[in-house]
Design an enzyme around this catalytic site. Structure first.
Site, PDB file in Angstrom:
ATOM      1  N   TYR A 115     -20.373 -40.100  14.368  1.00  0.00           N
ATOM      2  CA  TYR A 115     -20.208 -40.830  15.623  1.00  0.00           C
ATOM      3  C   TYR A 115     -20.929 -42.171  15.549  1.00  0.00           C
ATOM      4  O   TYR A 115     -20.421 -43.193  16.024  1.00  0.00           O
ATOM      5  CB  TYR A 115     -20.725 -40.007  16.802  1.00  0.00           C
ATOM      6  CG  TYR A 115     -19.879 -38.790  17.078  1.00  0.00           C
ATOM      7  CD1 TYR A 115     -18.676 -38.896  17.769  1.00  0.00           C
ATOM      8  CD2 TYR A 115     -20.271 -37.530  16.645  1.00  0.00           C
ATOM      9  CE1 TYR A 115     -17.887 -37.784  18.018  1.00  0.00           C
ATOM     10  CE2 TYR A 115     -19.494 -36.410  16.892  1.00  0.00           C
ATOM     11  CZ  TYR A 115     -18.303 -36.547  17.575  1.00  0.00           C
ATOM     12  OH  TYR A 115     -17.522 -35.442  17.810  1.00  0.00           O
ATOM     13  N   ASN A 138      -9.119 -38.277  23.412  1.00  0.00           N
ATOM     14  CA  ASN A 138      -7.949 -38.662  22.621  1.00  0.00           C
ATOM     15  C   ASN A 138      -6.807 -37.681  22.879  1.00  0.00           C
ATOM     16  O   ASN A 138      -6.920 -36.501  22.556  1.00  0.00           O
ATOM     17  CB  ASN A 138      -8.351 -38.664  21.137  1.00  0.00           C
ATOM     18  CG  ASN A 138      -7.176 -38.765  20.197  1.00  0.00           C
ATOM     19  OD1 ASN A 138      -6.121 -39.257  20.547  1.00  0.00           O
ATOM     20  ND2 ASN A 138      -7.375 -38.278  18.982  1.00  0.00           N
ATOM     21  N   CYS A 146      -9.246 -37.576  15.279  1.00  0.00           N
ATOM     22  CA  CYS A 146     -10.581 -37.293  15.811  1.00  0.00           C
ATOM     23  C   CYS A 146     -11.268 -36.180  15.018  1.00  0.00           C
ATOM     24  O   CYS A 146     -12.486 -36.064  15.048  1.00  0.00           O
ATOM     25  CB  CYS A 146     -10.514 -36.970  17.293  1.00  0.00           C
ATOM     26  SG  CYS A 146      -9.247 -35.787  17.753  1.00  0.00           S
ATOM     27  N   HIS A 147     -10.489 -35.400  14.276  1.00  0.00           N
ATOM     28  CA  HIS A 147     -11.086 -34.340  13.454  1.00  0.00           C
ATOM     29  C   HIS A 147     -11.900 -34.904  12.289  1.00  0.00           C
ATOM     30  O   HIS A 147     -12.679 -34.177  11.688  1.00  0.00           O
ATOM     31  CB  HIS A 147      -9.991 -33.382  12.934  1.00  0.00           C
ATOM     32  CG  HIS A 147      -8.986 -34.034  12.049  1.00  0.00           C
ATOM     33  ND1 HIS A 147      -7.892 -34.727  12.557  1.00  0.00           N
ATOM     34  CD2 HIS A 147      -8.890 -34.130  10.697  1.00  0.00           C
ATOM     35  CE1 HIS A 147      -7.177 -35.196  11.555  1.00  0.00           C
ATOM     36  NE2 HIS A 147      -7.757 -34.845  10.411  1.00  0.00           N
ATOM     37  N   GLU A 173      -6.642 -32.358   4.059  1.00  0.00           N
ATOM     38  CA  GLU A 173      -6.597 -33.788   3.736  1.00  0.00           C
ATOM     39  C   GLU A 173      -7.329 -34.085   2.432  1.00  0.00           C
ATOM     40  O   GLU A 173      -6.852 -34.863   1.606  1.00  0.00           O
ATOM     41  CB  GLU A 173      -7.175 -34.605   4.887  1.00  0.00           C
ATOM     42  CG  GLU A 173      -6.274 -34.578   6.108  1.00  0.00           C
ATOM     43  CD  GLU A 173      -6.786 -35.360   7.290  1.00  0.00           C
ATOM     44  OE1 GLU A 173      -6.043 -35.493   8.260  1.00  0.00           O
ATOM     45  OE2 GLU A 173      -7.950 -35.847   7.253  1.00  0.00           O
TER      46      GLU A 173
END
Length: 178
Positions: A115, A138, A146-147, A173
């Protein structure tokens, strides 16, 4: 005297459902093919609450999302983890939220940011809490990733879709980012 103003048209949004390896996803698109919301079916109430904020007065009808949207989501879960990058999204967040969401989309696939790093990326290093709130507001999860935001100590922190999904998305990912 007659009122000659045109009547405000209610925006029509389409809600589609797709099976994914981490649960059924809800895809809300507008008449131009932009994704207005993307969330998991078990969080439908949350999604509808966010949509009420971002598209007040819109009517949501069941239907099929445009094929380019469905195809990109399928490709993402099949291993083309960059397939969502070009999808158009439309939200009605504040200027600050939009800035945070744009910064989220700039996080490369396979990487994470804290963050604090996200706050610094938008030029507001002291706005860590505000960045966290914007991240949590979001409406277009996974596409606006956002993950990919984690705690400053590297730990997985809250995710609206649940930490198990966050862990899965990050591993997915990382495995396909090469």
């Amino acid at each position: 005297m007659t009122d000659k103003r045109p009547e405000a048209q209610t925006e029509i949004l389409t809600l589609d459902r797709m099976a994914t390896p981490v649960g059924e996803m809800l895809i809300v698109t507008d008449g131009h093919g932009a994704v207005r919301a993307l969330d998991f079916a078990d969080y439908e109430a949350r999604m509808r609450k966010l949509l009420a904020r971002h598209a007040p007065g819109a009517t949501i009808t069941q239907g099929r999302a445009p094929e380019p949207v469905r195809g990109a989501i399928t490709a993402y879960f099949d291993g083309d983890v960059r397939a969502l990058d070009a999808l158009p999204v439309k939200t009605a967040g504040t200027a600050f939220q939009s800035e945070v969401w744009a910064a989220l989309r700039a996080i490369p696939v396979g990487e994470t940011r804290s963050y604090g790093q996200l706050a610094a990326a938008i030029g507001r290093p002291s706005a860590v809490r505000a960045v966290g709130l914007a991240n949590g507001s979001n409406p277009v999860g996974v596409i606006v990733p956002c993950h990919r935001v984690i705690g400053s100590n590297g730990s997985l922190t809250g995710y609206a879709g649940g930490l198990d999904r966050k862990r899965w998305l990050l591993a997915h990912e990382a495995a396909h980012a090469v």
